[in-house]
Design a protein around this motif. Structure first.
Motif, PDB file in Angstrom:
ATOM      1  N   MET A   1       5.943  -4.103   8.365  1.00 23.52           N
ATOM      2  CA  MET A   1       4.990  -3.089   7.808  1.00 23.52           C
ATOM      3  C   MET A   1       4.172  -2.375   8.738  1.00 23.52           C
ATOM      4  N   SER A   2       4.248  -0.921   8.403  1.00 24.94           N
ATOM      5  CA  SER A   2       3.621   0.049   9.347  1.00 24.94           C
ATOM      6  C   SER A   2       2.069  -0.195   9.411  1.00 24.94           C
ATOM      7  N   MET A   3       1.653  -0.393  10.552  1.00 25.18           N
ATOM      8  CA  MET A   3       0.197  -0.586  11.035  1.00 25.18           C
ATOM      9  C   MET A   3      -0.767   0.756  11.157  1.00 25.18           C
ATOM     10  N   THR A   4      -2.030   0.488  10.689  1.00 20.08           N
ATOM     11  CA  THR A   4      -2.873   1.462  10.740  1.00 20.08           C
ATOM     12  C   THR A   4      -3.824   1.408  12.201  1.00 20.08           C
ATOM     13  N   THR A   5      -3.778   1.956  12.987  1.00 19.68           N
ATOM     14  CA  THR A   5      -4.332   1.887  14.139  1.00 19.68           C
ATOM     15  C   THR A   5      -5.948   2.792  14.436  1.00 19.68           C
ATOM     16  N   GLN A   6      -6.468   2.637  15.303  1.00 19.61           N
ATOM     17  CA  GLN A   6      -7.864   3.465  15.369  1.00 19.61           C
ATOM     18  C   GLN A   6      -7.290   4.817  15.760  1.00 19.61           C
ATOM     19  N   SER A   7      -6.276   4.933  16.717  1.00 25.71           N
ATOM     20  CA  SER A   7      -5.720   6.374  16.803  1.00 25.71           C
ATOM     21  C   SER A   7      -4.741   6.865  15.794  1.00 25.71           C
ATOM     22  N   GLU A   8      -4.421   6.226  14.753  1.00 23.92           N
ATOM     23  CA  GLU A   8      -3.829   6.853  13.592  1.00 23.92           C
ATOM     24  C   GLU A   8      -4.469   6.760  12.280  1.00 23.92           C
ATOM     25  N   PRO A   9      -5.012   7.906  12.069  1.00 26.70           N
ATOM     26  CA  PRO A   9      -5.976   7.924  10.801  1.00 26.70           C
ATOM     27  C   PRO A   9      -5.147   7.415   9.463  1.00 26.70           C
ATOM     28  N   PRO A  10      -5.742   6.833   8.708  1.00 30.71           N
ATOM     29  CA  PRO A  10      -5.003   6.489   7.260  1.00 30.71           C
ATOM     30  C   PRO A  10      -5.124   7.507   6.340  1.00 30.71           C
ATOM     31  N   ARG A  11      -4.096   7.370   5.627  1.00 29.14           N
ATOM     32  CA  ARG A  11      -4.169   8.210   4.430  1.00 29.14           C
ATOM     33  C   ARG A  11      -4.710   7.805   3.341  1.00 29.14           C
ATOM     34  N   LEU A  12      -4.879   6.445   3.174  1.00 29.89           N
ATOM     35  CA  LEU A  12      -5.562   5.647   1.977  1.00 29.89           C
ATOM     36  C   LEU A  12      -6.662   4.596   2.781  1.00 29.89           C
ATOM     37  N   SER A  13      -7.763   4.616   2.243  1.00 34.26           N
ATOM     38  CA  SER A  13      -8.703   3.375   2.407  1.00 34.26           C
ATOM     39  C   SER A  13      -9.106   2.699   1.018  1.00 34.26           C
ATOM     40  N   VAL A  14      -8.555   1.420   1.291  1.00 33.53           N
ATOM     41  CA  VAL A  14      -8.793   0.450   0.139  1.00 33.53           C
ATOM     42  C   VAL A  14      -9.988   0.020   0.305  1.00 33.53           C
ATOM     43  N   VAL A  15     -11.012  -0.125  -0.700  1.00 35.77           N
ATOM     44  CA  VAL A  15     -12.519  -0.681  -0.653  1.00 35.77           C
ATOM     45  C   VAL A  15     -12.489  -1.861  -1.633  1.00 35.77           C
ATOM     46  N   VAL A  16     -12.917  -2.980  -1.117  1.00 32.84           N
ATOM     47  CA  VAL A  16     -12.853  -4.131  -2.069  1.00 32.84           C
ATOM     48  C   VAL A  16     -14.510  -4.841  -1.880  1.00 32.84           C
ATOM     49  N   PRO A  17     -15.194  -4.617  -2.914  1.00 35.75           N
ATOM     50  CA  PRO A  17     -16.665  -5.230  -2.935  1.00 35.75           C
ATOM     51  C   PRO A  17     -16.416  -6.856  -3.242  1.00 35.75           C
ATOM     52  N   VAL A  18     -16.915  -7.509  -2.507  1.00 42.34           N
ATOM     53  CA  VAL A  18     -16.940  -9.184  -2.919  1.00 42.34           C
ATOM     54  C   VAL A  18     -18.241  -9.904  -2.690  1.00 42.34           C
ATOM     55  N   LYS A  19     -18.469 -10.789  -3.454  1.00 40.17           N
ATOM     56  CA  LYS A  19     -19.615 -11.559  -3.357  1.00 40.17           C
ATOM     57  C   LYS A  19     -19.399 -13.149  -3.560  1.00 40.17           C
ATOM     58  N   ASN A  20     -19.227 -13.760  -2.462  1.00 37.86           N
ATOM     59  CA  ASN A  20     -18.858 -15.324  -2.768  1.00 37.86           C
ATOM     60  C   ASN A  20     -17.533 -15.565  -3.621  1.00 37.86           C
ATOM     61  N   GLU A  21     -16.632 -14.880  -2.924  1.00 37.68           N
ATOM     62  CA  GLU A  21     -15.100 -14.864  -3.366  1.00 37.68           C
ATOM     63  C   GLU A  21     -14.282 -15.424  -2.382  1.00 37.68           C
ATOM     64  N   ALA A  22     -14.861 -16.465  -1.554  1.00 43.45           N
ATOM     65  CA  ALA A  22     -13.862 -17.002  -0.553  1.00 43.45           C
ATOM     66  C   ALA A  22     -12.304 -17.476  -0.954  1.00 43.45           C
ATOM     67  N   GLY A  23     -12.670 -18.152  -2.024  1.00 44.88           N
ATOM     68  CA  GLY A  23     -11.253 -18.749  -2.424  1.00 44.88           C
ATOM     69  C   GLY A  23     -10.190 -17.845  -2.967  1.00 44.88           C
ATOM     70  N   ASN A  24     -10.599 -16.525  -3.328  1.00 46.28           N
ATOM     71  CA  ASN A  24      -9.744 -15.425  -3.863  1.00 46.28           C
ATOM     72  C   ASN A  24      -9.264 -14.382  -2.864  1.00 46.28           C
ATOM     73  N   ILE A  25      -9.832 -14.573  -1.421  1.00 47.30           N
ATOM     74  CA  ILE A  25      -9.668 -13.446  -0.537  1.00 47.30           C
ATOM     75  C   ILE A  25      -8.363 -13.225   0.080  1.00 47.30           C
ATOM     76  N   GLU A  26      -7.847 -14.574   0.349  1.00 48.62           N
ATOM     77  CA  GLU A  26      -6.485 -14.319   1.090  1.00 48.62           C
ATOM     78  C   GLU A  26      -5.171 -14.072   0.434  1.00 48.62           C
ATOM     79  N   ALA A  27      -5.245 -14.637  -0.902  1.00 44.72           N
ATOM     80  CA  ALA A  27      -3.900 -14.184  -1.606  1.00 44.72           C
ATOM     81  C   ALA A  27      -4.221 -12.741  -2.091  1.00 44.72           C
ATOM     82  N   LEU A  28      -5.464 -12.219  -2.304  1.00 45.69           N
ATOM     83  CA  LEU A  28      -5.564 -10.770  -2.560  1.00 45.69           C
ATOM     84  C   LEU A  28      -5.516 -10.030  -1.340  1.00 45.69           C
ATOM     85  N   VAL A  29      -5.664 -10.195  -0.499  1.00 40.58           N
ATOM     86  CA  VAL A  29      -5.527  -9.262   0.890  1.00 40.58           C
ATOM     87  C   VAL A  29      -4.108  -9.328   1.189  1.00 40.58           C
TER      88      VAL A  29
END
Length: 252
Positions: A1-29
Motif C-alpha cells: 500500500m502506498s503510504m502517506t508521509t508528512q512530506s507528501e500531502p494527502p489527496r484524501l482525509s478520512v475523518v472518523v468520530p468515535v466515542k467508546n468504540e474500542a471493539g470496533n476500531i481495529e477491523a474498521l481501520v
C-alpha cells in the motif's frame, strides 16, 4: 500500500468520530486502509470524543502499524458534529470523507463517493451517501418520517441526510455555519452556499459490536429546533459574490 508521509500531502482525509468504540476500531481501520488504496496518498483521522473505554489505547497501538493513521482526542464529549469539525480542521487534504465509527458504514463506498464528487466538478461541494437495506423496522420508520418532514421544509432533495458516509470539499465545509448536528443538515447548507450535491446509494450494515453512542439526532422530535434554525439560515441567505485575488502584474 502506498503510504502517506508528512512530506507528501494527502489527496484524501478520512475523518472518523468515535466515542467508546474500542471493539470496533481495529477491523474498521483495516477496512478503511484497504478501501482507500486507490486514493493514496491518504490519511485517516480518528477523533476520540472523550471516550472512557480503551478507544484511545487501541488507536495509539494501531498507529505503530499504520503511518497514515492520526488521532485527535477531545478532553470531554463534544458530540458527533464537534468531532467531525475537529478532524476537518486538522485535515491536510482538500477532500474529506466521513463515516461513522461503529462499522455500519462500509468504507468500500468511499471511492464511489470520491469519484462522484470529482466527476461532478468544482461547482459540486458534497457527495452524500444514502443508505439502502437499513437494519431495524422501527429505526427505518423513524428515519422515514424525520427525513420526509425535513425534506419538505428544507427542500434539500436528499432522501437520507443522516448517513455518515459523505465526501466533500474541505473549503466548502469551512464556509458552513457550525452548530451541533451540522453533519445532519449538510446537503441543505452546502446548497445554501451555492454548491451542488450529488447522491449515491450505499449499503447499511449492522454495527460490529456494542451499542450506539451517537445517532439520536436523526429523530425529528430531537432535532426540531435545529431544523427550524437551518430553515431560518436558508431564508436569510443572500447571494454572495465570488472572490478572486488578482495577482501582481509581471514586470516587463
Amino acid at each position: 500500500m502506498s503510504m502517506t508521509t508528512q512530506s507528501e500531502p494527502p489527496r484524501l482525509s478520512v475523518v472518523v468520530p468515535v466515542k467508546n468504540e474500542a471493539g470496533n476500531i481495529e477491523a474498521l481501520v483495516a477496512e478503511i486502509g484497504h478501501a482507500c488504496q486507490t486514493l493514496a496518498p491518504f490519511e485517516v483521522i480518528y477523533v476520540d470524543d472523550g471516550s472512557t473505554d480503551a478507544t484511545l489505547a487501541t488507536l495509539r497501538g494501531l498507529q505503530a502499524k499504520h503511518p497514515w493513521l492520526r488521532v485527535v482526542r477531545h478532553d470531554r464529549g463534544g458530540g458527533q458534529s464537534g468531532a467531525v469539525r475537529s478532524g476537518v480542521l486538522r485535515a491536510r487534504a482538500p477532500v474529506i470523507a466521513t463515516l461513522d465509527g461503529d462499522g455500519q458504514n462500509d468504507p468500500s463506498f468511499i471511492p464511489v463517493l470520491y469519484a462522484a464528487l470529482e466527476q461532478a466538478g468544482p461547482t459540486v461541494g458534497l457527495a452524500q451517501g444514502q443508505r439502502i437495506g437499513r437494519k431495524g423496522a422501527w429505526k427505518q420508520f423513524q428515519s422515514r418520517i424525520a427525513n420526509g418532514v425535513r425534506g419538505k421544509i428544507l427542500k434539500d432533495a436528499t432522501r437520507d441526510t443522516g448517513c455518515g458516509l459523505k465526501v466533500f470539499r474541505r473549503e466548502v465545509y469551512l464556509t458552513l455555519p457550525y452548530f451541533d448536528a451540522l453533519h445532519r443538515f449538510m446537503p441543505a447548507l452546502v446548497t445554501r452556499e451555492g454548491f451542488g450535491v450529488v447522491h449515491r446509494d450505499v449499503v447499511d450494515r449492522p454495527r460490529f459490536t456494542g451499542h450506539s453512542n451517537y445517532g439520536m439526532f436523526d429523530r425529528l422530535w430531537v432535532g426540531i429546533l435545529d431544523l427550524a434554525g437551518v430553515w431560518w439560515l436558508i431564508r436569510r441567505r443572500r447571494p454572495a459574490p465570488r472572490a478572486e485575488e488578482i495577482p501582481h502584474s509581471e514586470s516587463r
